[in-house]
Write a protein that holds these residues in place. Structure first.
Motif, PDB file in Angstrom:
ATOM      1  N   MET A 194      55.953  -9.470   5.238  1.00  0.00           N
ATOM      2  CA  MET A 194      57.093 -10.307   4.915  1.00  0.00           C
ATOM      3  C   MET A 194      57.126 -11.505   5.869  1.00  0.00           C
ATOM      4  O   MET A 194      56.966 -11.348   7.058  1.00  0.00           O
ATOM      5  N   ASP A 195      57.368 -12.689   5.340  1.00  0.00           N
ATOM      6  CA  ASP A 195      57.373 -13.873   6.194  1.00  0.00           C
ATOM      7  C   ASP A 195      58.769 -14.128   6.761  1.00  0.00           C
ATOM      8  O   ASP A 195      59.748 -13.527   6.342  1.00  0.00           O
ATOM      9  N   ASN A 196      58.836 -15.040   7.711  1.00  0.00           N
ATOM     10  CA  ASN A 196      60.090 -15.317   8.420  1.00  0.00           C
ATOM     11  C   ASN A 196      61.117 -16.071   7.589  1.00  0.00           C
ATOM     12  O   ASN A 196      62.239 -16.268   8.031  1.00  0.00           O
ATOM     13  N   ASN A 197      60.722 -16.541   6.390  1.00  0.00           N
ATOM     14  CA  ASN A 197      61.664 -17.232   5.516  1.00  0.00           C
ATOM     15  C   ASN A 197      62.307 -16.312   4.499  1.00  0.00           C
ATOM     16  O   ASN A 197      63.144 -16.749   3.726  1.00  0.00           O
ATOM     17  N   SER A 198      61.890 -15.049   4.476  1.00  0.00           N
ATOM     18  CA  SER A 198      62.449 -14.101   3.508  1.00  0.00           C
ATOM     19  C   SER A 198      63.881 -13.751   3.900  1.00  0.00           C
ATOM     20  O   SER A 198      64.134 -13.295   5.009  1.00  0.00           O
ATOM     21  N   PRO A 199      64.825 -13.943   2.972  1.00  0.00           N
ATOM     22  CA  PRO A 199      66.216 -13.602   3.274  1.00  0.00           C
ATOM     23  C   PRO A 199      66.404 -12.094   3.352  1.00  0.00           C
ATOM     24  O   PRO A 199      65.942 -11.364   2.476  1.00  0.00           O
ATOM     25  N   LYS A 200      67.048 -11.624   4.429  1.00  0.00           N
ATOM     26  CA  LYS A 200      67.233 -10.183   4.542  1.00  0.00           C
ATOM     27  C   LYS A 200      68.498  -9.742   5.272  1.00  0.00           C
ATOM     28  O   LYS A 200      68.864  -8.589   5.185  1.00  0.00           O
ATOM     29  N   TYR A 201      69.185 -10.605   5.974  1.00  0.00           N
ATOM     30  CA  TYR A 201      70.364 -10.208   6.732  1.00  0.00           C
ATOM     31  C   TYR A 201      71.638 -10.730   6.078  1.00  0.00           C
ATOM     32  O   TYR A 201      71.792 -11.930   5.885  1.00  0.00           O
ATOM     33  N   MET A 202      72.546  -9.817   5.776  1.00  0.00           N
ATOM     34  CA  MET A 202      73.851 -10.232   5.278  1.00  0.00           C
ATOM     35  C   MET A 202      74.605 -10.895   6.433  1.00  0.00           C
ATOM     36  O   MET A 202      74.258 -10.706   7.598  1.00  0.00           O
ATOM     37  N   ILE A 203      75.653 -11.631   6.098  1.00  0.00           N
ATOM     38  CA  ILE A 203      76.385 -12.384   7.120  1.00  0.00           C
ATOM     39  C   ILE A 203      76.938 -11.466   8.214  1.00  0.00           C
ATOM     40  O   ILE A 203      76.936 -11.830   9.393  1.00  0.00           O
ATOM     41  N   SER A 204      77.365 -10.269   7.858  1.00  0.00           N
ATOM     42  CA  SER A 204      77.913  -9.351   8.868  1.00  0.00           C
ATOM     43  C   SER A 204      76.842  -8.932   9.871  1.00  0.00           C
ATOM     44  O   SER A 204      77.108  -8.856  11.074  1.00  0.00           O
ATOM     45  N   ILE A 205      75.625  -8.695   9.378  1.00  0.00           N
ATOM     46  CA  ILE A 205      74.527  -8.302  10.264  1.00  0.00           C
ATOM     47  C   ILE A 205      74.095  -9.495  11.117  1.00  0.00           C
ATOM     48  O   ILE A 205      73.884  -9.365  12.327  1.00  0.00           O
ATOM     49  N   ALA A 206      73.983 -10.664  10.487  1.00  0.00           N
ATOM     50  CA  ALA A 206      73.597 -11.873  11.225  1.00  0.00           C
ATOM     51  C   ALA A 206      74.604 -12.164  12.337  1.00  0.00           C
ATOM     52  O   ALA A 206      74.218 -12.503  13.458  1.00  0.00           O
ATOM     53  N   SER A 207      75.884 -12.012  12.035  1.00  0.00           N
ATOM     54  CA  SER A 207      76.898 -12.290  13.055  1.00  0.00           C
ATOM     55  C   SER A 207      76.816 -11.279  14.202  1.00  0.00           C
ATOM     56  O   SER A 207      77.035 -11.643  15.355  1.00  0.00           O
ATOM     57  N   GLU A 208      76.470 -10.034  13.903  1.00  0.00           N
ATOM     58  CA  GLU A 208      76.279  -9.037  14.962  1.00  0.00           C
ATOM     59  C   GLU A 208      75.066  -9.363  15.821  1.00  0.00           C
ATOM     60  O   GLU A 208      75.119  -9.278  17.049  1.00  0.00           O
ATOM     61  N   ILE A 209      73.955  -9.715  15.157  1.00  0.00           N
ATOM     62  CA  ILE A 209      72.729 -10.052  15.887  1.00  0.00           C
ATOM     63  C   ILE A 209      72.989 -11.201  16.853  1.00  0.00           C
ATOM     64  O   ILE A 209      72.548 -11.185  18.001  1.00  0.00           O
ATOM     65  N   LEU A 210      73.721 -12.200  16.378  1.00  0.00           N
ATOM     66  CA  LEU A 210      73.946 -13.420  17.153  1.00  0.00           C
ATOM     67  C   LEU A 210      75.183 -13.350  18.048  1.00  0.00           C
ATOM     68  O   LEU A 210      75.400 -14.239  18.878  1.00  0.00           O
ATOM     69  N   ASN A 211      75.988 -12.321  17.838  1.00  0.00           N
ATOM     70  CA  ASN A 211      77.254 -12.215  18.549  1.00  0.00           C
ATOM     71  C   ASN A 211      78.123 -13.449  18.291  1.00  0.00           C
ATOM     72  O   ASN A 211      78.677 -14.053  19.211  1.00  0.00           O
ATOM     73  N   LEU A 212      78.179 -13.834  17.004  1.00  0.00           N
ATOM     74  CA  LEU A 212      79.017 -14.939  16.553  1.00  0.00           C
ATOM     75  C   LEU A 212      79.921 -14.429  15.439  1.00  0.00           C
ATOM     76  O   LEU A 212      79.546 -13.537  14.680  1.00  0.00           O
ATOM     77  N   HIS A 213      81.090 -15.002  15.315  1.00  0.00           N
ATOM     78  CA  HIS A 213      82.013 -14.619  14.249  1.00  0.00           C
ATOM     79  C   HIS A 213      81.444 -15.090  12.903  1.00  0.00           C
ATOM     80  O   HIS A 213      80.875 -16.187  12.819  1.00  0.00           O
ATOM     81  N   PRO A 214      81.613 -14.299  11.837  1.00  0.00           N
ATOM     82  CA  PRO A 214      81.125 -14.736  10.514  1.00  0.00           C
ATOM     83  C   PRO A 214      81.685 -16.099  10.098  1.00  0.00           C
ATOM     84  O   PRO A 214      80.988 -16.885   9.442  1.00  0.00           O
ATOM     85  N   GLN A 215      82.913 -16.402  10.512  1.00  0.00           N
ATOM     86  CA  GLN A 215      83.502 -17.701  10.168  1.00  0.00           C
ATOM     87  C   GLN A 215      82.717 -18.845  10.817  1.00  0.00           C
ATOM     88  O   GLN A 215      82.589 -19.927  10.242  1.00  0.00           O
ATOM     89  N   THR A 216      82.175 -18.599  11.994  1.00  0.00           N
ATOM     90  CA  THR A 216      81.344 -19.604  12.663  1.00  0.00           C
ATOM     91  C   THR A 216      80.087 -19.863  11.836  1.00  0.00           C
ATOM     92  O   THR A 216      79.691 -21.023  11.649  1.00  0.00           O
ATOM     93  N   LEU A 217      79.483 -18.812  11.324  1.00  0.00           N
ATOM     94  CA  LEU A 217      78.289 -18.977  10.482  1.00  0.00           C
ATOM     95  C   LEU A 217      78.630 -19.743   9.205  1.00  0.00           C
ATOM     96  O   LEU A 217      77.851 -20.594   8.763  1.00  0.00           O
ATOM     97  N   ARG A 218      79.783 -19.448   8.632  1.00  0.00           N
ATOM     98  CA  ARG A 218      80.220 -20.185   7.431  1.00  0.00           C
ATOM     99  C   ARG A 218      80.439 -21.664   7.760  1.00  0.00           C
ATOM    100  O   ARG A 218      80.094 -22.549   6.967  1.00  0.00           O
ATOM    101  N   GLN A 219      81.005 -21.945   8.932  1.00  0.00           N
ATOM    102  CA  GLN A 219      81.223 -23.334   9.343  1.00  0.00           C
ATOM    103  C   GLN A 219      79.889 -24.058   9.493  1.00  0.00           C
ATOM    104  O   GLN A 219      79.737 -25.188   9.036  1.00  0.00           O
ATOM    105  N   TYR A 220      78.916 -23.407  10.120  1.00  0.00           N
ATOM    106  CA  TYR A 220      77.599 -24.015  10.285  1.00  0.00           C
ATOM    107  C   TYR A 220      76.965 -24.300   8.927  1.00  0.00           C
ATOM    108  O   TYR A 220      76.297 -25.317   8.748  1.00  0.00           O
ATOM    109  N   GLU A 221      77.204 -23.410   7.968  1.00  0.00           N
ATOM    110  CA  GLU A 221      76.691 -23.648   6.614  1.00  0.00           C
ATOM    111  C   GLU A 221      77.394 -24.844   5.974  1.00  0.00           C
ATOM    112  O   GLU A 221      76.746 -25.710   5.380  1.00  0.00           O
ATOM    113  N   ARG A 222      78.722 -24.903   6.101  1.00  0.00           N
ATOM    114  CA  ARG A 222      79.471 -26.038   5.534  1.00  0.00           C
ATOM    115  C   ARG A 222      78.987 -27.367   6.096  1.00  0.00           C
ATOM    116  O   ARG A 222      78.935 -28.372   5.398  1.00  0.00           O
ATOM    117  N   LEU A 223      78.633 -27.363   7.382  1.00  0.00           N
ATOM    118  CA  LEU A 223      78.154 -28.582   8.031  1.00  0.00           C
ATOM    119  C   LEU A 223      76.687 -28.884   7.713  1.00  0.00           C
ATOM    120  O   LEU A 223      76.172 -29.929   8.094  1.00  0.00           O
TER     121      LEU A 223
END
Length: 121
Positions: free
Chosen positions: A1-30
């Motif tokens: 599997m390559d590094n561009n394959s989508p695999k982490y839901m927002i809840s998991i990504a926010s845990e990995i990064l120790n960021l709030h899911p709303q922060t990830l949504r903001q980064y997407e909006r921007l």
């Protein structure tokens, strides 16, 4: 599997990064990160997205860069990557056209690759 394959839901990504899911949504909006959408609504983040988000986190939290600055830095990184690819392609074209007389070009290409690797660290 390559590094561009989508695999982490927002809840998991926010845990990995120790960021709030709303922060990830903001980064997407921007437009700082563009996760894959599944069924038109669920976000899935790839390894590359996680690395990019970690870089954004470092810039904002450790370096004090605001989000406008982050956008500029990410755009500059993209431009540098594109220019490096163009330089390498030009070098390849010259090498194929002029053959073995291009040892100096080989040294320069190696230097460019070394700089690129060091920049990515």
């Amino acid at each position: 599997m390559d590094n561009n394959s989508p695999k982490y839901m927002i809840s998991i990504a926010s845990e990995i990064l120790n960021l709030h899911p709303q922060t990830l949504r903001q980064y997407e909006r921007l437009g700082l990160v563009v996760p894959c959408r599944v069924d038109g609504k669920n976000r899935l983040y790839s390894e590359n997205d996680i690395e990019k988000l970690q870089f954004i986190k470092t810039l904002t939290q450790k370096q004090g860069v605001n989000l406008a600055g982050v956008e500029i830095i990410l755009n500059m990184q993209e431009q540098i990557t594109l220019l490096n690819k163009k330089i390498l392609q030009i070098g390849t074209n010259i090498q194929s056209k002029y053959g073995e007389d291009m040892s100096i070009m080989d040294k320069n290409t190696n230097n460019i690759q070394t700089i690129k690797i060091e920049r990515e660290k």
